[in-house]
Design a protein around this motif. Structure first.
Motif, PDB file in Angstrom:
ATOM      1  N   GLN A  40       0.829  -1.216   0.000  1.00  0.00           N
ATOM      2  CA  GLN A  40       0.000   0.000   0.000  1.00  0.00           C
ATOM      3  C   GLN A  40       0.858   1.259   0.000  1.00  0.00           C
ATOM      4  O   GLN A  40       0.585   2.210   0.716  1.00  0.00           O
ATOM      5  CB  GLN A  40      -0.927  -0.011   1.224  1.00  0.00           C
ATOM      6  N   ALA A  41       1.870   1.262  -0.835  1.00  0.00           N
ATOM      7  CA  ALA A  41       2.826   2.369  -0.866  1.00  0.00           C
ATOM      8  C   ALA A  41       2.578   3.275  -2.069  1.00  0.00           C
ATOM      9  O   ALA A  41       2.093   2.831  -3.104  1.00  0.00           O
ATOM     10  CB  ALA A  41       4.245   1.817  -0.916  1.00  0.00           C
ATOM     11  N   THR A  42       2.960   4.526  -1.901  1.00  0.00           N
ATOM     12  CA  THR A  42       2.897   5.521  -2.970  1.00  0.00           C
ATOM     13  C   THR A  42       4.320   5.884  -3.352  1.00  0.00           C
ATOM     14  O   THR A  42       5.149   6.179  -2.476  1.00  0.00           O
ATOM     15  CB  THR A  42       2.160   6.784  -2.478  1.00  0.00           C
ATOM     16  N   LYS A  43       4.601   5.881  -4.636  1.00  0.00           N
ATOM     17  CA  LYS A  43       5.944   6.222  -5.093  1.00  0.00           C
ATOM     18  C   LYS A  43       6.213   7.696  -4.819  1.00  0.00           C
ATOM     19  O   LYS A  43       5.362   8.554  -5.028  1.00  0.00           O
ATOM     20  CB  LYS A  43       6.102   5.923  -6.579  1.00  0.00           C
ATOM     21  N   ILE A  44       7.414   7.973  -4.320  1.00  0.00           N
ATOM     22  CA  ILE A  44       7.876   9.340  -4.075  1.00  0.00           C
ATOM     23  C   ILE A  44       9.274   9.464  -4.678  1.00  0.00           C
ATOM     24  O   ILE A  44       9.888   8.461  -5.068  1.00  0.00           O
ATOM     25  CB  ILE A  44       7.906   9.673  -2.560  1.00  0.00           C
ATOM     26  N   THR A  45       9.785  10.667  -4.737  1.00  0.00           N
ATOM     27  CA  THR A  45      11.168  10.826  -5.175  1.00  0.00           C
ATOM     28  C   THR A  45      12.074  10.617  -3.967  1.00  0.00           C
ATOM     29  O   THR A  45      11.658  10.849  -2.826  1.00  0.00           O
ATOM     30  CB  THR A  45      11.418  12.232  -5.765  1.00  0.00           C
ATOM     31  N   PRO A  46      13.310  10.199  -4.181  1.00  0.00           N
ATOM     32  CA  PRO A  46      14.233  10.052  -3.047  1.00  0.00           C
ATOM     33  C   PRO A  46      14.379  11.343  -2.239  1.00  0.00           C
ATOM     34  O   PRO A  46      14.596  11.290  -1.027  1.00  0.00           O
ATOM     35  CB  PRO A  46      15.544   9.633  -3.709  1.00  0.00           C
ATOM     36  N   ASP A  47      14.215  12.496  -2.890  1.00  0.00           N
ATOM     37  CA  ASP A  47      14.301  13.778  -2.185  1.00  0.00           C
ATOM     38  C   ASP A  47      13.176  13.955  -1.167  1.00  0.00           C
ATOM     39  O   ASP A  47      13.288  14.792  -0.263  1.00  0.00           O
ATOM     40  CB  ASP A  47      14.257  14.942  -3.168  1.00  0.00           C
ATOM     41  N   GLU A  48      12.102  13.205  -1.315  1.00  0.00           N
ATOM     42  CA  GLU A  48      10.971  13.308  -0.398  1.00  0.00           C
ATOM     43  C   GLU A  48      11.109  12.405   0.835  1.00  0.00           C
ATOM     44  O   GLU A  48      10.259  12.446   1.720  1.00  0.00           O
ATOM     45  CB  GLU A  48       9.666  12.967  -1.127  1.00  0.00           C
ATOM     46  N   LEU A  49      12.163  11.613   0.881  1.00  0.00           N
ATOM     47  CA  LEU A  49      12.398  10.775   2.064  1.00  0.00           C
ATOM     48  C   LEU A  49      12.711  11.661   3.258  1.00  0.00           C
ATOM     49  O   LEU A  49      13.334  12.720   3.107  1.00  0.00           O
ATOM     50  CB  LEU A  49      13.569   9.819   1.823  1.00  0.00           C
ATOM     51  N   PRO A  50      12.330  11.234   4.454  1.00  0.00           N
ATOM     52  CA  PRO A  50      12.710  12.002   5.647  1.00  0.00           C
ATOM     53  C   PRO A  50      14.236  12.127   5.748  1.00  0.00           C
ATOM     54  O   PRO A  50      14.967  11.209   5.370  1.00  0.00           O
ATOM     55  CB  PRO A  50      12.150  11.162   6.800  1.00  0.00           C
ATOM     56  N   ASP A  51      14.692  13.257   6.272  1.00  0.00           N
ATOM     57  CA  ASP A  51      16.128  13.482   6.448  1.00  0.00           C
ATOM     58  C   ASP A  51      16.787  12.349   7.227  1.00  0.00           C
ATOM     59  O   ASP A  51      17.921  11.972   6.944  1.00  0.00           O
ATOM     60  CB  ASP A  51      16.390  14.810   7.153  1.00  0.00           C
TER      61      ASP A  51
END
Length: 122
Positions: free
Chosen positions: A8-19
């Motif tokens: 149940q995941a939504t694709k994001i860009t690596p830049d959107e990962l938490p710090d």
């Protein structure tokens, strides 16, 4: 053991990962054990290759061994968000390990701003 539906995941860009995750992945790849360990809760669990590592001491031993066992490069190929505490980061590893190439999911569970659980699996 945590039961979580990673589909149940939504694709994001690596830049959107938490710090926190970005810091951990950079430390993991550069073999900066102190910075990597600092990103975990005191009761964190890592599951890699079917084995569990509990707490900072066991996780540090796992990281140190993993850093010297093989030589490889790692590249983030995709990132996914399930919710605010669950992230899946897909890596392509290439190196001198059996098979030479592997696509691995680094599945993070966060708690209180730290990594509570990391599952690494294909």
């Amino acid at each position: 053991m945590e039961q979580f539906d990673w589909t149940q995941a939504t694709k994001i860009t690596p830049d959107e990962l938490p710090d926190l995750i970005t810091t951990y992945l950079t430390a993991h790849q550069s073999r900066d054990l102190d910075t990597a360990i600092a990103q975990y809760t005191t009761d964190a669990v890592v599951i890699d290759d079917g084995r569990e590592y509990h707490g900072p001491a066991e996780i540090r031993t796992w990281l140190a061994r993993a850093a010297t066992e093989y030589t490889y490069t790692s590249k983030v190929t995709a990132a996914y968000r399930c919710d605010q505490d669950h992230f899946d980061v897909l890596h392509r590893l290439e190196g001198n390990f059996p098979g030479g190439v592997a696509d691995l999911h680094f599945r993070f569970t966060l708690r209180d701003g730290l990594i509570a659980r990391l599952i690494i699996e294909s």
